[in-house]
Design a protein around this motif. Structure first.
Motif, PDB file in Angstrom:
ATOM      1  N   ILE A 121       7.731   0.328 -15.911  1.00  0.00           N
ATOM      2  CA  ILE A 121       6.698   0.706 -14.809  1.00  0.00           C
ATOM      3  C   ILE A 121       6.787  -0.084 -13.616  1.00  0.00           C
ATOM      4  CG2 ILE A 121       5.028   1.526 -16.917  1.00  0.00           C
ATOM      5  CD1 ILE A 121       3.095  -0.725 -15.965  1.00  0.00           C
ATOM      6  N   ASP A 122       6.296   0.596 -12.245  1.00  0.00           N
ATOM      7  CA  ASP A 122       5.995  -0.257 -11.261  1.00  0.00           C
ATOM      8  C   ASP A 122       4.555  -0.274 -11.105  1.00  0.00           C
ATOM      9  OD1 ASP A 122       8.454  -1.030 -10.433  1.00  0.00           O
ATOM     10  OD2 ASP A 122       8.730   0.793  -9.102  1.00  0.00           O
ATOM     11  N   TYR A 123       4.244  -0.963 -10.372  1.00  0.00           N
ATOM     12  CA  TYR A 123       2.570  -1.200 -10.356  1.00  0.00           C
ATOM     13  C   TYR A 123       2.316  -1.850  -8.843  1.00  0.00           C
ATOM     14  CZ  TYR A 123       3.867  -5.844 -11.920  1.00  0.00           C
ATOM     15  OH  TYR A 123       4.731  -6.941 -11.942  1.00  0.00           O
ATOM     16  N   ARG A 124       1.073  -1.912  -8.490  1.00  0.00           N
ATOM     17  CA  ARG A 124       0.636  -2.488  -7.120  1.00  0.00           C
ATOM     18  C   ARG A 124       0.852  -3.859  -7.158  1.00  0.00           C
ATOM     19  NH1 ARG A 124      -4.776   0.399  -6.137  1.00  0.00           N
ATOM     20  NH2 ARG A 124      -4.605   0.158  -8.397  1.00  0.00           N
ATOM     21  N   VAL A 125       1.390  -4.504  -6.231  1.00  0.00           N
ATOM     22  CA  VAL A 125       1.761  -5.716  -5.899  1.00  0.00           C
ATOM     23  C   VAL A 125       0.752  -6.349  -4.889  1.00  0.00           C
ATOM     24  CG1 VAL A 125       3.737  -5.914  -7.309  1.00  0.00           C
ATOM     25  CG2 VAL A 125       3.903  -5.568  -4.801  1.00  0.00           C
ATOM     26  N   LYS A 126       0.855  -7.473  -4.410  1.00  0.00           N
ATOM     27  CA  LYS A 126       0.085  -8.195  -3.349  1.00  0.00           C
ATOM     28  C   LYS A 126       0.102  -7.441  -1.960  1.00  0.00           C
ATOM     29  CE  LYS A 126      -0.381 -11.085   0.593  1.00  0.00           C
ATOM     30  NZ  LYS A 126       0.039 -10.976   1.830  1.00  0.00           N
ATOM     31  N   ASP A 127       1.200  -6.948  -1.354  1.00  0.00           N
ATOM     32  CA  ASP A 127       1.079  -6.402  -0.148  1.00  0.00           C
ATOM     33  C   ASP A 127       0.517  -4.937   0.003  1.00  0.00           C
ATOM     34  OD1 ASP A 127       1.981  -8.555   1.077  1.00  0.00           O
ATOM     35  OD2 ASP A 127       4.209  -8.046   1.405  1.00  0.00           O
ATOM     36  N   ASP A 128       0.362  -4.206  -1.412  1.00  0.00           N
ATOM     37  CA  ASP A 128      -0.357  -3.099  -1.409  1.00  0.00           C
ATOM     38  C   ASP A 128      -1.826  -3.119  -1.312  1.00  0.00           C
ATOM     39  OD1 ASP A 128       2.086  -1.400  -1.941  1.00  0.00           O
ATOM     40  OD2 ASP A 128       2.139  -2.397  -4.109  1.00  0.00           O
ATOM     41  N   PHE A 129      -2.361  -4.455  -1.506  1.00  0.00           N
ATOM     42  CA  PHE A 129      -3.711  -4.457  -1.370  1.00  0.00           C
ATOM     43  C   PHE A 129      -4.583  -3.605  -1.958  1.00  0.00           C
ATOM     44  CE2 PHE A 129      -1.914  -6.554   2.425  1.00  0.00           C
ATOM     45  CZ  PHE A 129      -2.168  -7.752   2.404  1.00  0.00           C
ATOM     46  N   GLY A 130      -4.478  -3.528  -3.330  1.00  0.00           N
ATOM     47  CA  GLY A 130      -5.317  -2.668  -3.954  1.00  0.00           C
ATOM     48  C   GLY A 130      -7.009  -2.992  -3.981  1.00  0.00           C
ATOM     49  N   THR A 131      -7.651  -2.047  -4.432  1.00  0.00           N
ATOM     50  CA  THR A 131      -9.264  -2.261  -4.381  1.00  0.00           C
ATOM     51  C   THR A 131      -9.420  -3.395  -5.488  1.00  0.00           C
ATOM     52  OG1 THR A 131      -9.589   0.063  -3.775  1.00  0.00           O
ATOM     53  CG2 THR A 131     -11.377  -1.278  -4.543  1.00  0.00           C
ATOM     54  N   ILE A 132     -10.184  -4.163  -5.085  1.00  0.00           N
ATOM     55  CA  ILE A 132     -10.765  -5.278  -5.712  1.00  0.00           C
ATOM     56  C   ILE A 132     -12.206  -5.307  -6.072  1.00  0.00           C
ATOM     57  CG2 ILE A 132     -10.824  -8.121  -6.044  1.00  0.00           C
ATOM     58  CD1 ILE A 132      -7.922  -6.699  -5.651  1.00  0.00           C
ATOM     59  N   PRO A 133     -12.852  -5.208  -7.357  1.00  0.00           N
ATOM     60  CA  PRO A 133     -14.156  -5.397  -7.614  1.00  0.00           C
ATOM     61  C   PRO A 133     -14.704  -6.555  -6.990  1.00  0.00           C
ATOM     62  CG  PRO A 133     -13.086  -5.789  -9.688  1.00  0.00           C
ATOM     63  CD  PRO A 133     -11.975  -5.469  -8.497  1.00  0.00           C
ATOM     64  N   SER A 134     -16.117  -6.533  -6.836  1.00  0.00           N
ATOM     65  CA  SER A 134     -17.032  -7.687  -6.100  1.00  0.00           C
ATOM     66  C   SER A 134     -16.745  -8.823  -7.059  1.00  0.00           C
ATOM     67  CB  SER A 134     -18.369  -7.292  -5.874  1.00  0.00           C
ATOM     68  OG  SER A 134     -18.792  -6.904  -7.112  1.00  0.00           O
ATOM     69  N   GLU A 135     -16.945  -8.982  -8.367  1.00  0.00           N
ATOM     70  CA  GLU A 135     -16.840  -9.827  -9.129  1.00  0.00           C
ATOM     71  C   GLU A 135     -15.638 -10.673  -9.102  1.00  0.00           C
ATOM     72  OE1 GLU A 135     -19.674  -7.070 -10.775  1.00  0.00           O
ATOM     73  OE2 GLU A 135     -17.576  -6.835 -10.007  1.00  0.00           O
ATOM     74  N   TRP A 136     -14.497  -9.949  -9.155  1.00  0.00           N
ATOM     75  CA  TRP A 136     -13.222 -10.677  -9.280  1.00  0.00           C
ATOM     76  C   TRP A 136     -12.849 -11.285  -7.895  1.00  0.00           C
ATOM     77  CZ3 TRP A 136     -10.284 -10.642 -13.518  1.00  0.00           C
ATOM     78  CH2 TRP A 136      -8.761 -11.203 -13.379  1.00  0.00           C
ATOM     79  N   LEU A 137     -13.448 -10.688  -6.627  1.00  0.00           N
ATOM     80  CA  LEU A 137     -13.333 -11.357  -5.481  1.00  0.00           C
ATOM     81  C   LEU A 137     -14.077 -12.453  -5.503  1.00  0.00           C
ATOM     82  CD1 LEU A 137     -11.920 -10.483  -2.589  1.00  0.00           C
ATOM     83  CD2 LEU A 137     -14.080  -9.371  -1.986  1.00  0.00           C
ATOM     84  N   PHE A 205     -10.860  -3.636 -16.378  1.00  0.00           N
ATOM     85  CA  PHE A 205      -9.741  -3.358 -15.291  1.00  0.00           C
ATOM     86  C   PHE A 205      -9.782  -1.874 -15.062  1.00  0.00           C
ATOM     87  CE2 PHE A 205      -8.266  -7.335 -17.175  1.00  0.00           C
ATOM     88  CZ  PHE A 205      -8.169  -8.306 -16.021  1.00  0.00           C
ATOM     89  N   ARG A 206     -10.870  -1.275 -15.642  1.00  0.00           N
ATOM     90  CA  ARG A 206     -11.070  -0.003 -15.500  1.00  0.00           C
ATOM     91  C   ARG A 206     -12.384   0.572 -15.014  1.00  0.00           C
ATOM     92  NH1 ARG A 206     -11.631   3.792 -20.828  1.00  0.00           N
ATOM     93  NH2 ARG A 206     -13.891   3.083 -20.522  1.00  0.00           N
ATOM     94  N   ASP A 207     -13.585  -0.090 -15.489  1.00  0.00           N
ATOM     95  CA  ASP A 207     -14.789   0.548 -15.214  1.00  0.00           C
ATOM     96  C   ASP A 207     -15.491  -0.202 -14.156  1.00  0.00           C
ATOM     97  OD1 ASP A 207     -14.081   2.330 -17.040  1.00  0.00           O
ATOM     98  OD2 ASP A 207     -15.649   1.759 -18.634  1.00  0.00           O
ATOM     99  N   GLU A 208     -14.920  -1.426 -13.739  1.00  0.00           N
ATOM    100  CA  GLU A 208     -15.500  -2.415 -12.855  1.00  0.00           C
ATOM    101  C   GLU A 208     -15.848  -1.782 -11.364  1.00  0.00           C
ATOM    102  OE1 GLU A 208     -13.302  -4.820 -15.873  1.00  0.00           O
ATOM    103  OE2 GLU A 208     -12.816  -3.206 -14.220  1.00  0.00           O
ATOM    104  N   ILE A 209     -14.860  -0.892 -11.032  1.00  0.00           N
ATOM    105  CA  ILE A 209     -14.908  -0.237  -9.732  1.00  0.00           C
ATOM    106  C   ILE A 209     -15.588   1.373  -9.897  1.00  0.00           C
ATOM    107  CG2 ILE A 209     -13.658   0.381  -7.526  1.00  0.00           C
ATOM    108  CD1 ILE A 209     -11.809  -1.608  -8.317  1.00  0.00           C
TER     109      ILE A 209
END
Length: 329
Positions: A121-137, A205-209
């Motif tokens: 699989i491929d997945y989003r990396v840093k330069d894709d800037f995926g959505t981040i939940p507030s707690e992780w941020l 990593f599924r329900d936080e957003i």
């Protein structure tokens, strides 16, 4: 916290590179049969879209687009209707990497020619800037500035890997996969992701957003669940699980975890060998089966290493077949 910062700081140098229920067939199938030697031809389907994910201009900016997330499926050239599956995740420090990495293609051919369905699989990396939940941020605020981007990139990568595995389960009948025999693995950042995939709960990593913030989650086979039997860790760590505990207070290791295969260079300057030792200690405490191969004198990414004359692909083969009680011919 210190182990999280130390691991992130060193992985940053690599810029290339729980109660869950399984979905089982309506009629139970016999144990899958695999081959001890390369036996089957390998059929490859490339760039299958398994989901979409949001990509922002910067972290959580108002402007975003949905980008396709892709995987490759390798299937053995046989008529077997009862196949185990092995999903593998590439490395790259959460900054780059590819599902078509040459070492992964070699692994895919090794396992597929012996009877597995292999998914890369491929997945989003840093330069894709995926959505981040507030707690992780918020948790990233305690990290040194040079580590923040990498830590933030872990979240969407993990979210995508879970979506990919749900896709595998949803499409199991298409590829004659027996979902009771699932292995996940990876190298470096991919191993970090695979370890977290196997240890974390389904909802992590599924329900936080909320879907109102990221509606792409709704098209990621949310009705599917999975049970991973074995994790293959090539020079990875538990850093993402440390982040999960720091951001949400969730400690996920327990005696129900998948069996774990570890191979790690003792002189690794990128993901220190101490990370392998930490995982070994946790598994010894929980009593879950573990294979532990320190690769003496090796640095980061010793794909061609041997231990007692055996290559890593063969050692992992022996561990997976033993732990899953697969029939080997």
């Amino acid at each position: 916290m210190q182990s999280l910062i130390k691991c992130l700081a060193l992985v940053l140098t690599l810029n290339s590179c729980s109660e869950i229920e399984s979905i089982t067939p309506e009629s139970p199938r016999e144990t899958p049969v695999v081959q001890s030697e390369s036996t089957y031809s390998v059929v490859v389907e490339e760039d299958i879209i398994y989901a979409e994910g949001l990509s922002h201009q910067t972290w959580n900016s108002n402007s975003s687009i949905a980008i396709p997330l892709k995987l490759d499926v390798y299937t053995p050239g046989n008529s077997n209707e009862n196949r185990p599956a092995f999903m593998f995740i590439h490395g790259g420090g959460f900054f780059g990497g590819s599902k078509r990495q040459s070492q992964i293609i070699d692994l895919a051919n090794y396992y597929t020619s012996r009877g597995w369905v292999f998914i890369s699989i491929d997945y989003r990396v840093k330069d894709d800037f995926g959505t981040i939940p507030s707690e992780w941020l918020d948790y990233s605020d305690i990290l040194p500035d040079e580590l923040v981007d990498q830590f933030l990139a872990i979240y969407p990568a993990q979210r995508d890997a879970k979506a990919a595995l749900r896709w595998v389960i949803a499409n199991a009948n298409t590829y004659n996969i027996n979902t009771d025999y699932i292995t996940v693995g990876g190298g470096s950042a991919g191993a970090i992701t695979a370890i977290t995939l196997g240890i974390s709960n389904q909802e992590d990593f599924r329900d936080e957003i909320e879907s109102a913030i990221d509606p792409t989650i709704l098209a990621t086979n949310l009705d599917q669940t999975y049970k991973i039997q074995t994790i293959v860790d090539f020079w990875g760590s538990k850093v993402a699980l440390d982040g999960l505990q720091g951001a949400y207070g969730h400690q996920r290791f327990d005696s129900n975890d998948p069996s774990l295969f570890i191979a790690h260079g003792t002189e690794d300057p990128t993901v220190p060998f101490s990370n392998a030792e930490e995982l070994k200690e946790i598994y010894e405490a929980t009593g879950v089966p573990l294979a532990y191969y320190p690769i003496e004198g090796a640095g980061h990414g010793p794909w061609n290493a041997t231990v007692n004359g055996e290559r890593l692909d063969k050692l992992a083969f022996d561990f997976i077949t033993e732990q899953q009680a697969l029939t080997v011919e």
